[in-house]
Motif scaffolding. Sequence first.
Motif, PDB file in Angstrom:
ATOM      1  N   ASN A  25      23.451  56.538  46.387  1.00 15.11           N
ATOM      2  CA  ASN A  25      23.668  56.238  44.975  1.00 15.11           C
ATOM      3  C   ASN A  25      22.577  55.380  44.377  1.00 15.11           C
ATOM      4  OD1 ASN A  25      25.901  57.478  43.774  1.00 15.11           O
ATOM      5  ND2 ASN A  25      27.324  56.187  44.911  1.00 15.11           N
ATOM      6  N   ASP A  97      30.917  54.347  46.257  1.00 14.75           N
ATOM      7  CA  ASP A  97      30.833  54.308  47.710  1.00 14.75           C
ATOM      8  C   ASP A  97      29.381  54.514  48.117  1.00 14.75           C
ATOM      9  OD1 ASP A  97      33.505  53.854  48.117  1.00 14.75           O
ATOM     10  OD2 ASP A  97      34.011  55.974  48.274  1.00 14.75           O
ATOM     11  N   ASP A 100      28.491  58.520  48.700  1.00 11.70           N
ATOM     12  CA  ASP A 100      28.741  59.556  47.699  1.00 11.70           C
ATOM     13  C   ASP A 100      27.534  59.677  46.776  1.00 11.70           C
ATOM     14  OD1 ASP A 100      31.207  59.884  48.835  1.00 11.70           O
ATOM     15  OD2 ASP A 100      32.262  58.653  47.370  1.00 11.70           O
ATOM     16  N   TRP A 102      26.197  60.540  43.009  1.00 15.54           N
ATOM     17  CA  TRP A 102      26.505  60.714  41.600  1.00 15.54           C
ATOM     18  C   TRP A 102      25.571  61.747  40.978  1.00 15.54           C
ATOM     19  CZ3 TRP A 102      27.339  55.217  39.096  1.00 15.54           C
ATOM     20  CH2 TRP A 102      28.433  54.600  39.732  1.00 15.54           C
ATOM     21  N   ALA A 126      35.305  65.616  41.346  1.00 20.04           N
ATOM     22  CA  ALA A 126      34.224  65.558  42.323  1.00 20.04           C
ATOM     23  C   ALA A 126      34.154  66.852  43.118  1.00 20.04           C
ATOM     24  CB  ALA A 126      34.408  64.375  43.271  1.00 20.04           C
ATOM     25  N   SER A 158      35.785  55.428  43.273  1.00 17.72           N
ATOM     26  CA  SER A 158      34.400  55.872  43.148  1.00 17.72           C
ATOM     27  C   SER A 158      34.230  56.972  42.115  1.00 17.72           C
ATOM     28  CB  SER A 158      33.879  56.363  44.507  1.00 17.72           C
ATOM     29  OG  SER A 158      34.610  57.496  44.947  1.00 17.72           O
ATOM     30  N   GLN A 204      30.218  64.146  40.702  1.00 17.52           N
ATOM     31  CA  GLN A 204      29.634  63.559  41.905  1.00 17.52           C
ATOM     32  C   GLN A 204      30.010  64.389  43.111  1.00 17.52           C
ATOM     33  OE1 GLN A 204      32.202  59.892  41.634  1.00 17.52           O
ATOM     34  NE2 GLN A 204      32.241  60.116  43.864  1.00 17.52           N
ATOM     35  N   ASP A 205      29.316  64.153  44.216  1.00 16.18           N
ATOM     36  CA  ASP A 205      29.694  64.712  45.504  1.00 16.18           C
ATOM     37  C   ASP A 205      30.497  63.660  46.259  1.00 16.18           C
ATOM     38  OD1 ASP A 205      28.177  66.852  44.761  1.00 16.18           O
ATOM     39  OD2 ASP A 205      26.625  66.596  46.298  1.00 16.18           O
ATOM     40  N   TYR A 206      31.649  64.056  46.772  1.00 15.86           N
ATOM     41  CA  TYR A 206      32.548  63.162  47.509  1.00 15.86           C
ATOM     42  C   TYR A 206      32.469  63.575  48.970  1.00 15.86           C
ATOM     43  CZ  TYR A 206      36.998  60.646  48.457  1.00 15.86           C
ATOM     44  OH  TYR A 206      37.971  59.810  48.923  1.00 15.86           O
ATOM     45  N   VAL A 207      31.775  62.777  49.768  1.00 16.59           N
ATOM     46  CA  VAL A 207      31.484  63.142  51.151  1.00 16.59           C
ATOM     47  C   VAL A 207      32.705  62.896  52.027  1.00 16.59           C
ATOM     48  CG1 VAL A 207      29.962  62.760  53.120  1.00 16.59           C
ATOM     49  CG2 VAL A 207      29.055  62.546  50.792  1.00 16.59           C
ATOM     50  N   ASN A 212      35.753  57.829  56.448  1.00 18.74           N
ATOM     51  CA  ASN A 212      36.416  57.593  55.163  1.00 18.74           C
ATOM     52  C   ASN A 212      37.619  56.685  55.348  1.00 18.74           C
ATOM     53  OD1 ASN A 212      35.667  60.927  54.406  1.00 18.74           O
ATOM     54  ND2 ASN A 212      34.995  59.267  53.093  1.00 18.74           N
TER      55      ASN A 212
END
Length: 317
Positions: A25, A97, A100, A102, A126, A158, A204-207, A212
């Motif tokens: 990020n 986070d 992740d 954005w 996301a 996030s 965004q990408d949420y990994v 987690n």
Amino acid sequence: MRGRINTERSVLLYTARIIGCSGRNSPQLQTSRWQNWTCHVGIDGADADTLALVIEIVGLDDRFAIHHFPVNIGFYRNFERIVAAVDPGAAWVALADQDDFWHPNKLERLVAEFAADDVAAVSGQARLVNDSGVELGLTRRCDPGPFGLLLDNKVTGSFAVFRGDVVRRSLPFPEPTDAAYHDHWLGMVAAGVGRLVIVNDALQDYVQHGANVLGEERGSRLGWRAQTLRERSGSHGMLLYLSAHRWGWRVTMARVLIEAEPRGLEPRLTVQCPGSPLSWPCCAVRSRHCSSTCAARPGVCALPRRMRLARASRHPS
């Protein structure tokens, strides 16, 4: 229009001692169209490797404030102490986070919703990805209303941006249980002062990975949740554990919101007790407020039948 929305802003970035922390990020923030921000980086516990990585990523950019705390206190309390470091004049606060990613228009798209005075928090959707960036699906966040939000957290920190006064009023955080989440509390505070807006764009990408705190794919599977409950409840039993932690956390939030007049909050939960200005979660923790005209019977809150029976069994008198 909220005149200060585009003048002062603050972004929070939480980092933990997680192998593979990439800080994706940070470069995204530095090249964003939004340039007037401060990013608070909170390292939860002494970790020289993570500190060196953060310094390498942010370079000499003085918009990043690095907080390297010597004691690890967990994500909930770590977010609380980072929230406490936010400039009181910040118009909005976004949580992030460390891994992740954005999309370039995320802040611009979400912050635009604060043009309406009654908006207290904004969340996007996301794209779910694995460690390699392969798409697994999309989130489906929705606004369940204040009462629905109390029962089931729909505000992933996030994904969201909160109005500045929301984070200021959230302090101090309530005493947590095992089921306490900082974003759930912030979402409830937002529901107490305004409206939650859901933007149905993937921003965004949420990994999804094994480290987690909750995660999307695992958290949506009943089997995984049941296994987690069994591991946490131990010999105490699953129902007792649920009562003490999952329901206990929700009662704690409701109680704090009821008693939080100095924070400027209002009990805005939507299911009302007939004859009472308070909603039923309020009555669940402070039943003396129920009116004698309440529909269930004189002096008894119109709670769902199962809840009335549960309360009666705990208080046979």
